[in-house]
Every structure is written in C-alpha cells, then in structure tokens.
Scaffold this motif. Structure first.
Motif, PDB file in Angstrom:
ATOM      1  N   VAL A  40      46.476 -46.575 -18.664  1.00 38.33           N
ATOM      2  CA  VAL A  40      46.386 -45.545 -17.632  1.00 38.33           C
ATOM      3  C   VAL A  40      45.223 -45.972 -16.752  1.00 38.33           C
ATOM      4  O   VAL A  40      44.076 -45.922 -17.171  1.00 38.33           O
ATOM      5  N   PHE A  41      45.539 -46.441 -15.560  1.00 36.70           N
ATOM      6  CA  PHE A  41      44.519 -47.075 -14.700  1.00 36.70           C
ATOM      7  C   PHE A  41      43.910 -46.106 -13.694  1.00 36.70           C
ATOM      8  O   PHE A  41      42.987 -46.468 -12.981  1.00 36.70           O
ATOM      9  N   SER A  42      44.510 -44.916 -13.577  1.00 41.51           N
ATOM     10  CA  SER A  42      44.085 -44.003 -12.528  1.00 41.51           C
ATOM     11  C   SER A  42      43.496 -42.739 -13.120  1.00 41.51           C
ATOM     12  O   SER A  42      44.147 -42.061 -13.936  1.00 41.51           O
ATOM     13  N   GLY A  43      42.271 -42.401 -12.721  1.00 46.09           N
ATOM     14  CA  GLY A  43      41.611 -41.195 -13.220  1.00 46.09           C
ATOM     15  C   GLY A  43      42.363 -39.940 -12.823  1.00 46.09           C
ATOM     16  O   GLY A  43      42.540 -39.029 -13.635  1.00 46.09           O
ATOM     17  N   SER A  44      42.844 -39.893 -11.582  1.00 50.09           N
ATOM     18  CA  SER A  44      43.524 -38.681 -11.126  1.00 50.09           C
ATOM     19  C   SER A  44      44.839 -38.473 -11.881  1.00 50.09           C
ATOM     20  O   SER A  44      45.136 -37.373 -12.341  1.00 50.09           O
ATOM     21  N   LEU A  45      45.610 -39.550 -12.057  1.00 49.86           N
ATOM     22  CA  LEU A  45      46.889 -39.409 -12.764  1.00 49.86           C
ATOM     23  C   LEU A  45      46.672 -39.185 -14.253  1.00 49.86           C
ATOM     24  O   LEU A  45      47.484 -38.554 -14.914  1.00 49.86           O
ATOM     25  N   SER A  46      45.554 -39.686 -14.775  1.00 50.93           N
ATOM     26  CA  SER A  46      45.207 -39.410 -16.161  1.00 50.93           C
ATOM     27  C   SER A  46      44.999 -37.903 -16.315  1.00 50.93           C
ATOM     28  O   SER A  46      45.616 -37.264 -17.163  1.00 50.93           O
ATOM     29  N   TYR A  47      44.167 -37.340 -15.434  1.00 51.65           N
ATOM     30  CA  TYR A  47      43.889 -35.902 -15.494  1.00 51.65           C
ATOM     31  C   TYR A  47      45.184 -35.099 -15.380  1.00 51.65           C
ATOM     32  O   TYR A  47      45.430 -34.162 -16.149  1.00 51.65           O
ATOM     33  N   ILE A  48      46.024 -35.485 -14.408  1.00 56.20           N
ATOM     34  CA  ILE A  48      47.251 -34.721 -14.150  1.00 56.20           C
ATOM     35  C   ILE A  48      48.148 -34.697 -15.396  1.00 56.20           C
ATOM     36  O   ILE A  48      48.588 -33.637 -15.844  1.00 56.20           O
ATOM     37  N   PHE A  49      48.367 -35.858 -16.017  1.00 55.97           N
ATOM     38  CA  PHE A  49      49.296 -35.876 -17.158  1.00 55.97           C
ATOM     39  C   PHE A  49      48.636 -35.417 -18.458  1.00 55.97           C
ATOM     40  O   PHE A  49      49.308 -34.832 -19.309  1.00 55.97           O
TER      41      PHE A  49
END
Ligand SMILES: NC(=O)c1ccc[n+]([C@@H]2O[C@H](COP(=O)([O-])OP(=O)(O)OC[C@H]3O[C@@H](n4cnc5c(N)ncnc54)[C@H](OP(=O)(O)O)[C@@H]3O)[C@@H](O)[C@H]2O)c1
Length: 360
Positions: free
Chosen positions: A176-185
C-alpha cells in the motif's frame, strides 16, 4: 576527525516540505558541526518566481528576508551566482512538484550541482530522460538522491537498491504505497461508514490531494511503482502500468471538482457491494504490485487476509513487502508513515547528509 566541510544547498520550493526542511536544518546545525564537522549553508532559496540570495547562508529570519528581498530569477542567474562566489560542494534540492523544473536538472549537474529531490517527476518521465539524466550524472561525477519519492521518509529506495546491488534476486514488490488510500480502505474495512464520507473525511484531514480523484485514479501509486521498477533496471514506461482507477467513468476528468464532490455518493453502492462480497477474514486494499518475472506492473484493488501485513495496516500508514530469493517465503517488510511534511523533510535532510559525506 575529518576537516571542516561546508556544503552549499540551493533550495527550490519553500512550500510545506521546503520550509520544514529549513527549520530541521536549523535545529540540527550544531550537532552536525560537532559530530561530523559539517556545515550546511543555504545561500539561495526560491519559489516558482522569486529567489532570495544571501552569500553567508539564510538565517532564522529567512521568511521575512524572502518576503522583503526576493527578486525574480532565471536558472542561469542562480548558476552565475554560485560561480561568482566560488561555492563548492553544491546540492540543488528540488522540493517542488514541478514538471518544468526538471528541465533544469541536467544544466545544474553540468554546472557542478548534485541533486536531492522530493519531486517524483524526473524519475517518472519517459525512460529516455531517465537514462539521459543518469548519463549526465556519470559524466559529471555527480549524485542524485530521491529517497522520499517512494514512501516519504521510509527507507524503501535505499533498501531496494542495496538488495539489487548486492545481487539478491528481487521477485516482487507489493504494498500500500499511498497514505490517503491506506486511510480510506483501513477505515472502510473497519467501520460501517459510506465510502463517500470517508473520502470527505480524508480530504478534511489533509490526507488527499485537493481533488481526491488524483489519489483515487491510482496515478500516484503507479508513479511510485514505476520508480521502484526502474531501480531494478526494468526499462518500463508509465503507460505500461495496468491501473485500476477507483474513479467511476461518469465522474472522471470530464466532470468538475464541484460535480465530483456533489455526486461522490455514487461511489457508495459499488463499494458496499465489494465489501459484502468479501469473506469474513478479508479486507479491501488498494495496492501497487510489481511482478519482476512477468515484467508486470499493476495498481489494483484486492481482497486481502486481515491478518497479513497489508491486512493489518492502520491509520494512513504505508507498507512495502519486498520478496527476494534470500528472504524466501516471508518478505522483507517496511512499514510506517508514508507521507507528511515532517517525515518527508527529514528524508530529504537524510539524503543531504548522506550526500555530504560522499562529496569532498
Ligand atoms: N507532502 C508529502 O507528504 C510529500 C511526501 C513525499 C514527497 N512529496 C513531494 O514533495 C514536493 C513538495 O511538496 P510540498 O507539499 O512542499 O508542495 P507545496 O507546498 O505546494 O510547495 C511547492 C513549492 O515549490 C515551488 N515551485 C513550484 N514550481 C517551481 C519551479 N518551477 N521552480 C521553483 N520552485 C517552484 C512553489 O512555489 P510557488 O509558491 O511560487 O508556486 C512552492 O514553494 C512535491 O513534489 C511532493 O510530491 C511530498
């Protein structure tokens, strides 16, 4: 103990990362002098239009100095100034997000600068430029460090480089390379909250780009994947990456940001459907996946066991799993905050210090 060394930094970009970097340099100045006999001077700081010059290096009043004394500049004037003052040990720091600024890299290298960059652009343009940049570096005996391009302050690029250079066979890099997409999922998997509300919350927390579609499109994850692939000497282009965008077709670039925001509820039902289809021990994760043997770069939404490194992820953390021959079945895992101005500026400063120890 080695002799005193002064390294001259020319900082392009004084936004979030650049200004945090200046403050971090100021805070560690004394220790660098005492422990490493290293003095970091910043004789020039610049934004997209103006530059402030101080041959002795900027001081604690740099913000007001910049507001009061900065002048319009061209890159040639920066080069003339450092030549005129015979500054040695030059590092240009790219703390911009600019595409056009990368046109300056080769001229800067040819004029004596090493480069440290937080900006991903130079490593994600077409391969021809990537190669030309490395040829110029070699010819001029200069270095280019860009640890923060992937995973911000996390030591991802250095680790991948070390494994590759030491002859380990890297088979796969996934994460998971993206902080924002990590938070979202991570949030979506653990709470019964509409997907659109989570995007909105992430945006209010400053985790997404102003237009969240830039994150949801997968392009930023793809750029990081491309940089990692190129570290392994895979001569690939951005267009070769298979990207599963999370932006529904009806809300893509043809709609305005306002339209996207007002219609973001249209994402709710499809994501509930995906979540309902999961088995009880599974969660959704948006990953970058490089399969070296198949030469395949993918950015996609997957269902993942909630007990795996990816499945257990919390908050806005990033995680990188590196599968190699030496590490066998269990990957080497690098995990932690993969974004944020403090960790990113710290990563830039680490690159500067590393480079300073290499140059004489
Ligand atoms: N924030 C993070 O967590 C993070 C993590 C990893 C990497 N990064 C990267 O770090 C870089 C900087 O991010 P940021 O958040 O600090 O951006 P920012 O706050 O928007 O600041 C950008 C700065 O770059 C300047 N700039 C733009 N074009 C320029 C040009 N052609 N020449 C000289 N200066 C120019 C801007 O000047 P103006 O004000 O005149 O436009 C501004 O001072 C980006 O590439 C970003 O992707 C950020």
């Amino acid at each position: 103990m080695s002799n005193n060394k002064t390294v001259h930094l020319v900082l392009f970009g004084i936004g979030q990362i650049g200004s945090t970097l200046i403050n971090q340099i100021e805070a560690v100045r004394l220790r660098l002098q005492q422990d490493q006999n290293l003095q970091l001077k910043i004789p020039i700081i610049a934004n997209s239009k103006l530059a402030f010059f101080d041959k002795d290096g900027i001081s604690g009043t740099w913000e007001t100095d910049f507001d009061t004394f900065s002048v319009p500049y061209k890159i040639d004037e920066i080069i003339s100034y450092v030549n005129q003052h015979k500054f040695e040990n030059l590092i240009a720091i790219d703390a911009t997000a600019s595409v056009t600024f990368t046109n300056n890299y080769i001229p800067l290298i040819e004029n004596g600068f090493h480069i440290v960059s937080a900006n991903k652009v130079a490593n994600t343009l077409r391969y021809e430029f990537y190669q030309a940049l490395r040829v110029a570096l070699k010819k001029n005996n200069k270095s280019f460090l860009y640890e923060t391009n992937v995973g911000a302050g996390l030591p991802v690029i250095e680790t991948v480089k070390n494994l590759y250079n030491s002859g380990d066979q890297i088979n796969r890099i996934r994460g998971v390379f993206s902080g924002s997409l990590s938070y979202i999922f991570n949030t979506f998997s653990n709470a019964d909250v509409p997907f659109s509300k989570i995007i909105n919350d992430a945006s209010n927390l400053g985790l997404t780009e102003p237009d969240a579609r830039e994150d949801l499109s997968g392009n930023d994850v793809a750029r990081k994947l491309l940089i990692l692939a190129r570290e392994l000497n895979i001569k690939t282009e951005f267009q070769d990456i298979v990207i599963e965008s999370l932006v529904p077709k009806q809300l893509n670039g043809k709609t305005t940001l306002h339209q996207f925001k007002s219609r973001s509820k249209e994402l709710d039902a499809p994501f509930v459907k995906l979540k309902t289809a999961l088995e009880t021990n599974q969660v959704l994760r948006y990953v970058g996946d490089l399969d070296v043997a198949k030469n395949k770069l993918e950015v996609k939404l997957i269902s993942e066991d909630r007990n795996s490194a990816l499945g257990q992820l919390k908050g806005a953390d990033s995680v990188f799993e590196i599968f190699t021959k030496s590490y066998g079945e269990q990957p080497l895992v690098i995990q932690g905050a993969g974004a944020g101005k403090h960790v990113t500026a710290r990563g830039v400063l680490s690159d500067v210090i590393k480079l300073s120890s290499l140059i004489n």
